[in-house]
Enzyme design. Structure first.
Site, PDB file in Angstrom:
ATOM      1  NE  ARG A  98     -20.882  32.626  72.413  1.00  0.00           N
ATOM      2  CZ  ARG A  98     -22.058  32.669  73.014  1.00  0.00           C
ATOM      3  NH1 ARG A  98     -22.823  31.591  73.069  1.00  0.00           N
ATOM      4  NH2 ARG A  98     -22.469  33.767  73.612  1.00  0.00           N
ATOM      5  CE1 TYR A 237     -17.594  36.544  62.945  1.00  0.00           C
ATOM      6  CE2 TYR A 237     -18.154  36.216  65.242  1.00  0.00           C
ATOM      7  CZ  TYR A 237     -17.801  37.053  64.200  1.00  0.00           C
ATOM      8  OH  TYR A 237     -17.634  38.391  64.434  1.00  0.00           O
ATOM      9  CE  LYS A 246     -17.047  32.621  76.191  1.00  0.00           C
ATOM     10  NZ  LYS A 246     -17.208  33.697  75.327  1.00  0.00           N
ATOM     11  CB  SER A 288     -22.029  37.035  75.335  1.00  0.00           C
ATOM     12  OG  SER A 288     -21.604  35.746  75.699  1.00  0.00           O
ATOM     13  CB  CYS A 290     -23.139  42.107  79.641  1.00  0.00           C
ATOM     14  SG  CYS A 290     -24.668  41.617  78.840  1.00  0.00           S
ATOM     15  CG  ASP A 313     -14.711  35.750  77.210  1.00  0.00           C
ATOM     16  OD1 ASP A 313     -15.718  36.479  77.361  1.00  0.00           O
ATOM     17  OD2 ASP A 313     -14.756  34.655  76.635  1.00  0.00           O
ATOM     18  NE  ARG A 405     -17.507  38.975  69.704  1.00  0.00           N
ATOM     19  CZ  ARG A 405     -17.726  38.852  71.004  1.00  0.00           C
ATOM     20  NH1 ARG A 405     -16.720  38.876  71.859  1.00  0.00           N
ATOM     21  NH2 ARG A 405     -18.951  38.719  71.469  1.00  0.00           N
TER      22      ARG A 405
HETATM   23  P1  GTP Z   1     -18.071  39.055  75.232  1.00  0.00           P
HETATM   24  O1  GTP Z   1     -16.744  39.195  74.582  1.00  0.00           O
HETATM   25  O2  GTP Z   1     -19.171  38.762  74.243  1.00  0.00           O
HETATM   26  O3  GTP Z   1     -18.094  38.076  76.335  1.00  0.00           O
HETATM   27  O4  GTP Z   1     -18.518  40.536  75.763  1.00  0.00           O
HETATM   28  P2  GTP Z   1     -18.017  41.414  77.018  1.00  0.00           P
HETATM   29  O5  GTP Z   1     -18.763  40.995  78.235  1.00  0.00           O
HETATM   30  O6  GTP Z   1     -16.547  41.416  77.098  1.00  0.00           O
HETATM   31  O7  GTP Z   1     -18.583  42.867  76.631  1.00  0.00           O
HETATM   32  P3  GTP Z   1     -17.786  44.210  76.218  1.00  0.00           P
HETATM   33  O8  GTP Z   1     -16.922  44.742  77.305  1.00  0.00           O
HETATM   34  O9  GTP Z   1     -17.139  43.964  74.904  1.00  0.00           O
HETATM   35  O10 GTP Z   1     -18.996  45.225  76.042  1.00  0.00           O
HETATM   36  C1  GTP Z   1     -20.055  44.989  75.160  1.00  0.00           C
HETATM   37  C2  GTP Z   1     -20.794  46.249  74.882  1.00  0.00           C
HETATM   38  O11 GTP Z   1     -21.260  46.840  76.105  1.00  0.00           O
HETATM   39  C3  GTP Z   1     -19.946  47.308  74.195  1.00  0.00           C
HETATM   40  O12 GTP Z   1     -20.674  47.889  73.153  1.00  0.00           O
HETATM   41  C4  GTP Z   1     -19.656  48.313  75.274  1.00  0.00           C
HETATM   42  O13 GTP Z   1     -19.501  49.594  74.779  1.00  0.00           O
HETATM   43  C5  GTP Z   1     -20.885  48.204  76.193  1.00  0.00           C
HETATM   44  N1  GTP Z   1     -20.528  48.530  77.602  1.00  0.00           N
HETATM   45  C6  GTP Z   1     -19.493  48.027  78.316  1.00  0.00           C
HETATM   46  N2  GTP Z   1     -19.421  48.589  79.552  1.00  0.00           N
HETATM   47  C7  GTP Z   1     -20.449  49.463  79.629  1.00  0.00           C
HETATM   48  C8  GTP Z   1     -20.907  50.362  80.658  1.00  0.00           C
HETATM   49  O14 GTP Z   1     -20.352  50.463  81.743  1.00  0.00           O
HETATM   50  N3  GTP Z   1     -22.026  51.092  80.368  1.00  0.00           N
HETATM   51  C9  GTP Z   1     -22.669  50.997  79.170  1.00  0.00           C
HETATM   52  N4  GTP Z   1     -23.739  51.762  78.970  1.00  0.00           N
HETATM   53  N5  GTP Z   1     -22.252  50.181  78.168  1.00  0.00           N
HETATM   54  C10 GTP Z   1     -21.160  49.418  78.384  1.00  0.00           C
HETATM   55  C1  SPV Z   2     -19.034  35.454  74.014  1.00  0.00           C
HETATM   56  O1  SPV Z   2     -19.995  35.337  73.231  1.00  0.00           O
HETATM   57  O2  SPV Z   2     -19.180  35.411  75.264  1.00  0.00           O
HETATM   58  C2  SPV Z   2     -17.680  35.674  73.483  1.00  0.00           C
HETATM   59  C3  SPV Z   2     -17.486  35.537  72.037  1.00  0.00           C
HETATM   60  O3  SPV Z   2     -16.765  35.918  74.246  1.00  0.00           O
HETATM   61  S1  SPV Z   2     -17.304  33.879  71.540  1.00  0.00           S
HETATM   62  O4  SPV Z   2     -15.898  33.538  71.590  1.00  0.00           O
HETATM   63  O5  SPV Z   2     -17.824  33.780  70.180  1.00  0.00           O
HETATM   64  O6  SPV Z   2     -18.032  33.024  72.458  1.00  0.00           O
HETATM   65 MN    MN Z   3     -17.503  36.061  76.383  1.00  0.00          MN
END
Ligand code: GTP
Ligand code: SPV
Ligand code: MN
Length: 627
Positions: A98, A237, A246, A288, A290, A313, A405
């Protein structure tokens, strides 16, 4: 068909023979149909596509679209033996996340966008965009994609239409939302809908060869909150191109929610089932990349607990007549971060991705399957990286892009809740706010009440990730994980959170917690094992809700007694545990100063309740004994 006529009349690009259905609107009658057809005509007249294709959402149509993209070199078909029905897309290296700097809120009044958004005057930006969109689809197909966020016709659902010249976007929207003619029927019957227009900004002149990932260096992601429209130019993207996500479900929906008394949030949604069989619903807002998808697919490491996935999400939250806060996941799929997703971290995601998945910017194995950092402990000896170059573990660069992704249907998740798409949603028991904080923020803190919870949400900061352009690791304010997604003045948004709380029955409102899985020791390692072990924090949260355990009052909120955390079966050194919950008053007083600075950027629009919370926090930090 009026539409087909207009289409021929305005055509300036090359015409190719196309199936008879191309260019024709579905024959659905109703008072709302004329406005839809007129709008599509208007966009076609501006963008001058070679063809118009109204998407009907059928399986055959989807398969034809995917086949066409493979033939054109825009998708690589993965080896069906390992990954049936799955594809790899490689984006242009400049179009990988983004672009928050190119994302705009075009409200009539600048004040309504607020200091955290890029504001542009609607009249001015319309002029700019008209110039860019004029002829921008020449030589391409313009797809008309009617979609519903939430079950079609549901009481919390909203519909929209995306016009796009990207087949990749169409295939992605088909996974991420409910697409089909039943949505057109809703529109024909007079349901309101949001207009979203997307062009990759790469018209094809006669005889010009296409590229694998068309896009434009000039990008604009523009939202008109007053007229409920989104116009996106130049990027193919993720959130820049899947406008239902979003742009609509957060930025535009947050404005609709403000006006109608509900909340559009960047939250995962789960059902947690206790060993006694009791179900609790938890929503959590993390910025994002996290950990939302990971927590959404949690496999508890403590015996007896189960988690069912509802969303990963976005959640729309609405106060019910019963005084509870009800939530739906408006999406129908997951657009998840690939790197870090593996057997040891998120086995549920790995299982979800068995097939029917579109991968973007991951690495390709010689056997026609995919790979990314963290999928397995050891990297394969030989790969093609996300840019299409040969790669070996000695290459010294990641094989998959950090924001690579997967796009996959929610229904494919092995632990999806059987009722995940129920139109009326689920009642929330807890809301979690979190971020990536190497220091200061403890593993878990409970808010004393709703106002304190809103204060916690408003003060969330997090280290930047690769999900958006910017410097990874840099700490930034990201209130409610909504900084890039709130479609109006964030101070008003904080006020709206307070007013939604006032509509809830005090004993039925969800309890609010702040969590941080990412605190690090002085040696730089994560203090908390995270992932499946986050169930131990959820277990404490639920015991708090059930009134089963006392908590320790601290200046920043209620903390668990260490003896109340279920740590059976894991080894967290005593010193690490202490550090996970350490509260350093002087650092927190500095945080408070930064919060005041942040609040001041909104002038007097910040609700007085939050100013009062900040004063109380300072008072407690200055007067309470160290926890
Ligand atoms: P968006 O789709 O961008 O909104 O991201 P999200 O909030 O869904 O994050 P996601 O669960 O995909 O995790 C992002 C990264 O954080 C990945 O590389 C995970 O491995 C890492 N991660 C997730 N949970 C944990 C955790 O409990 N501990 C640690 N150390 N890393 C984590
Ligand atoms: C984020 O960035 O929080 C996502 C990926 O979930 S996107 O759809 O590109 O915003
Ligand atoms: Mn997100």
């Amino acid at each position: 068909m009026a539409l087909a006529d207009t289409f021929t009349r305005t055509l300036t690009g090359p015409v190719r023979t196309a199936p008879a259905s191309y260019g024709a609107a579905p024959t659905i009658d109703g008072p709302g149909m004329a406005a839809l057809v007129a709008w599509v005509d208007e966009i076609a007249a501006l963008t001058q596509p070679a063809r118009i294709h109204w998407i009907d959402g059928s399986r055959g149509e989807n398969e034809a679209l995917l086949r066409e993209m493979v033939d054109e070199g825009k998708l690589i078909k993965l080896n069906p033996e390992w990954r049936p029905g799955s594809y790899l897309a490689r984006s242009h290296p400049s179009d990988v996340a983004r672009t928050e700097g190119r994302t705009f809120i075009a409200s009539e009044n600048e004040e309504d966008a607020g200091p955290t958004n890029n504001w542009v005057a609607p009249a001015e930006i319309r002029g700019t965009l008209n110039g860019l969109f004029e002829g921008s689809m020449r030589g391409r197909t313009m797809y008309v994609v009617p979609f519903s966020m939430g079950a079609v016709g549901g009481p919390l659902s909203h519909i929209g239409v995306q016009v796009t010249d990207s087949a990749y976007a169409v295939a992605s929207i088909g996974i991420m939302t409910r697409v089909g003619e039943d949505v057109v029927r809703e529109i024909a019957n007079g349901a309101p809908w949001v207009k979203t227009v997307h062009s990759v900004g790469a018209p094809l002149e006669a005889g010009q060869a296409d590229v694998a990932w068309p896009c434009n260096d000039e990008k604009y992601i523009v939202h008109y909150p007053d007229t409920l429209e989104v116009w996106s130019y130049g990027s193919g993207y993720g959130g820049n191109a899947i406008l239902a996500k979003k742009c609509f479900a957060l930025r535009i929906a947050s404005v609709i929610g403000r006006d109608e008394g509900w909340l559009a949030e960047h939250m995962l949604l789960i059902r947690v089932i206790s060993p006694e069989g009791k179900a609790f619903h938890v929503a959590a807002a993390f910025p994002s990349a996290c950990g939302k998808t990971n927590l959404a697919m949690l496999r508890p490491t403590i015996p007896g607990w189960r988690v069912e996935t509802l969303g990963d999400d976005i959640a729309w939250l609405r106060p019910g007549d019963d005084g509870r806060l009800w939530a739906i996941n408006p999406e129908a799929g997951f657009f998840g971060v690939a790197p870090g997703t593996g057997e040891s971290t998120n086995v549920t995601a790995v299982e979800t991705l068995w097939g029917n998945t579109i991968f973007t910017n991951v690495a390709l194995r010689p056997d026609g399957d995919v790979w990314w950092e963290g999928l397995t402990d050891e990297a394969p000896a030989q790969l093609t990286d996300w840019e299409g170059n040969d790669w070996t573990p000695a290459s010294g660069r990641p094989a998959a892009h950090p924001n690579s992704r997967f796009t996959v249907a929610a229904a494919q998740c092995p632990q999806i809740a059987p009722d995940w798409d129920t139109p009326e949603g689920v009642p929330l028991d807890a809301i979690l706010f979190g971020g990536r904080r190497a220091t200061n923020v403890p593993l878990v803190v409970e808010a004393t009440d709703w106002a304190h919870g809103v204060f916690l949400g408003s003060t969330i900061s997090s280290e930047r990730t690769a999900a958006a352009e910017g410097t990874v690791g840099e700490l930034r304010r990201d209130p409610f994980a909504m900084l890039p997604f709130c479609g109006y003045n964030m101070a008003d948004y904080f006020g709206h959170w307070i007013s939604v709380g006032q509509k809830l029955r005090f004993d039925r409102a969800p309890r609010i917690f702040q969590v941080n899985w990412f605190r690090k020791g002085t040696d730089g390692r994560f203090l908390w094992p995270g992932f499946g072990d986050n169930a131990r924090v959820i277990d404490w949260i639920i015991r708090r809700i059930e009134g089963g355990v006392p908590a320790i009052d601290s200046p920043i909120g209620r903390l668990p007694r260490l003896t109340d955390l279920n740590l059976d079966g894991i080894e967290v050194p005593e010193a690490d545990l202490e550090e996970l919950f350490a509260i350093d008053s002087s650092s927190w007083l500095t945080e408070a100063d930064l919060t005041e600075e942040f609040y001041n950027t909104f002038g007097d629009r910040i609700p007085s309740t939050l100013r009062a919370e900040l004063s109380s926090l300072r008072y407690r930090l200055n007067h309470a004994p160290q926890a």
